[in-house]
Design an enzyme around this catalytic site. Structure first.
Site: not given
Length: 606
Positions: A376, A378, A380, A448
């Site tokens: 995975d 991630d 950002e 979120y």
């Protein structure tokens, strides 16, 4: 402490169009009364979002509800949630779900829908009666039967017995409910359910029907697990993924075994182990002690066997190996990046093939190659700003995804956690998420951290709104907007997972209970100001309201927003109605010791 995700902070107040309100009512249940109220909660010109609220205004329980209305030609319902909505010409009918049809006196329930056109509903009926909230005298429904008792449990069957219900004119028969769905109608107070799966969990309850065929409320539920089987529970076709934070074994004292003791392991399908670091454009293990060196005693271990000093693999990786042996249905992915470790992706984007090869070397290290089923990413954020700013260009993320798929091949899972910023020109627009989707199994959409106390003076706002609401500080900062935008860019709904935070974000110095109040700074938290685990907030500052599909709480001078089992249920229903691939959450240690939030995700996606 490295916490995970933070959305951009800025805000601008937006006033939504005034919602059209129509007070409508009508009872169908004898000896009770009810109202139905319609509101147009969003309007974007060619379409809108509508919401009906059914309230029991009588003195006896309402056991089911059906709302009917007419739209003018050119206006129709395109999708709905929390009710089964059907249409015939211009006439529309909404019936309760199996889990929200019973309303005690004073209770209410809402369902929503998206519509096309500009018309408003007319000719409302609630349970076949007029929409005036009047009472209809008559025969009361039967009482709830007793909670069933299970006996004679085998691999494929179970016998249930229960105490009788009462009714002023007599009970005709009983509906036996398995996991909320009727499986039999019997006249006796016992029933043997057959054709079950071995080693599987079921929940049973019973409701009565009287001689007028009125249905009473269901009694209490009993949980039954059939014998035999492999221990692998049914999980349905939806992904239920949780992040396990590597550093949680330190200050948080949260370990892989907690997934077993909480009951969470039997209710998830995937784990993302977070995080591997991205250094100099390469994947590397971050905390080697936590990952594969820490020794576990027998009572701390998933298997109940203590690690030895000369054991080739210890730590979290060995515990995950033991977890997979106990729960073979679980797949584990190694997640790289996150808020703190995304700075290395810019260099990775300059040589995607080398980056992908380095990641596979970590994931397939011979010491733990059997632990991981995929990777995975991630990042950002691609071509946008997070902790640092990236200028790799809009194609960089797609190119990186293509290189990972080429390196890992078709048998590994390759996924990515991505931004949920759906503002015009925002982070979703900054990268080619549509083009990258063809190489990835799914996206974990981080719905979120939209709002929080990095804006020290507020306004207070829920950090994980499902839908927009009047007064939201920034349009485009909702789950619904993010999912809609990604789908518009060509990402299949089945490749999108809805994100849930197992924590709240909060302010202090707040006097206003409703969202939109001013504050003086972040509320204090156990590990970081402005943030707190759900397991703490549920009792320290219980929810006092909901807005935009999530909960908020005002206690003393503090104001928090967080998801509860109830709001998670609403979100899971919405995810299913949207055809999403499932849901994920950050992260396990924020849940209660009995896995309250994981259970809500599991039951909501079944």
């Amino acid at each position: 402490m490295r916490f995970r995700h933070r959305a951009a902070a800025g805000f601008a107040t937006l006033l939504l169009p005034f919602a059209g309100l129509i007070g409508l009512a009508g009872p169908a249940q004898a000896a009770t009364s009810a109202t139905a109220t319609y509101a147009k909660t969003q309007d974007w010109g060619s379409g809108f979002e509508g919401k009906w609220t059914v309230k029991n205004t009588g003195t006896t329980t309402l056991t089911s509800w059906t709302v009917e209305w007419d739209f003018p030609a050119g206006t129709s319902v395109t999708s709905a949630w929390d009710a089964d909505v059907t249409g015939s010409g211009t006439h529309w009918t909404a019936r309760n779900k199996s889990w929200n049809g019973t309303l005690a006196p004073g209770a209410s329930v809402s369902f929503g829908f998206n519509g096309s056109g500009t018309g408003s509903p007319t000719g409302c009926k609630l349970n076949g009666g007029g929409c005036d909230g009047a009472s209809v005298p008559g025969d009361a429904p039967p009482s709830a039967p007793g909670t069933p008792t299970a006996s004679g449990v085998t691999d494929t069957s179970v016998k249930l017995t229960w105490s009788a219900a009462t009714d002023d004119k007599g009970v005709k028969n009983y509906d036996v409910l398995r996991d909320g769905a009727r499986v039999a109608t019997v006249t006796a107070t016992s029933y043997t359910d057959t054709g079950l799966s071995a080693g599987t969990d079921y929940s049973y309850s019973v409701r009565a029907r009287d001689t007028a065929d009125q249905t009473g409320p269901a009694g209490g539920a009993v949980k039954v697990r059939t014998t035999g089987g492999t221990g692998e529970p049914p999980t349905g076709d939806k992904v239920k993924l949780g992040y396990f934070a590597e550093w949680g074994v330190h200050g948080r004292n949260y370990h892989v075994k907690n997934l077993v003791t909480s009951g969470s392991a039997s209710k998830i399908t995937h784990i993302n182990y977070a995080f591997g670091n991205v250094k100099d454009g390469r994947c590397v293990v971050d905390d080697t002690y936590a990952a594969y060196e820490k020794a576990y005693t027998a009572d701390q271990s998933v298997s109940g066997t203590a690690d030895t000093w000369d054991q080739p693999l210890r730590g979290n990786f060995n515990q995950l190996r033991q977890l997979k042996a106990k729960y073979p249905h679980i797949k584990v992915l190694y997640s790289f990046g996150g808020w703190t470790y995304s700075g290395g992706f810019a260099q990775a984007a300059a040589d995607p093939s080398a980056f992908a090869a380095s990641c596979k070397a970590v994931v397939e290290d011979p010491r733990w190659a059997d632990v991981f089923d995929g990777i995975d990413i991630d990042w950002e954020y691609p071509n946008a700003c997070g902790l640092t700013c990236d200028t790799s260009g809009p194609a960089a993320f797609r190119d990186l995804s293509r290189a990972l798929r080429a390196e890992f091949g078709p048998d590994y899972l390759v996924t990515a956690a991505i931004t949920a910023d759906a503002t015009d020109g925002g982070k979703i627009d900054a990268a080619d998420y549509g083009g990258a989707a063809q190489y990835l199994d799914w996206y974990n959409v981080m719905t979120y951290d939209y709002f929080g106390a990095w804006d020290k003076t507020g306004p207070t706002a829920p950090h994980s709104p499902l839908t927009s609401y009047t007064g939201i500080p920034k349009e485009g900062f909702t789950s619904a907007a993010a999912i809609a935008k990604l789908r518009a860019k060509g990402v299949p709904a089945s490749k999108l997972l809805l994100g849930i935070g197992f924590y709240g974000r909060g302010w202090t110095g707040v006097t206003q209970s409703a969202p939109g109040g001013t504050a003086t700074g972040p509320a204090s938290g156990t590990y970081e100001a402005g943030i707190e685990d759900y397991k703490v907030l549920r009792t320290a500052c219980p929810a006092t309201g909901t807005v935009g599909g999530t909960a908020y709480a005002h206690c003393g001078s503090n104001w928090w927003s967080y998801d509860t089992p109830a709001t998670i249920g609403t979100k899971m229903t919405w995810a299913k109605n949207q055809g999403l691939g499932g849901a994920f959450f950050w992260e396990f240690s924020g849940d209660t010791a009995n896995g309250e939030l994981v259970s809500a995700i599991d039951s909501g996606l079944r």
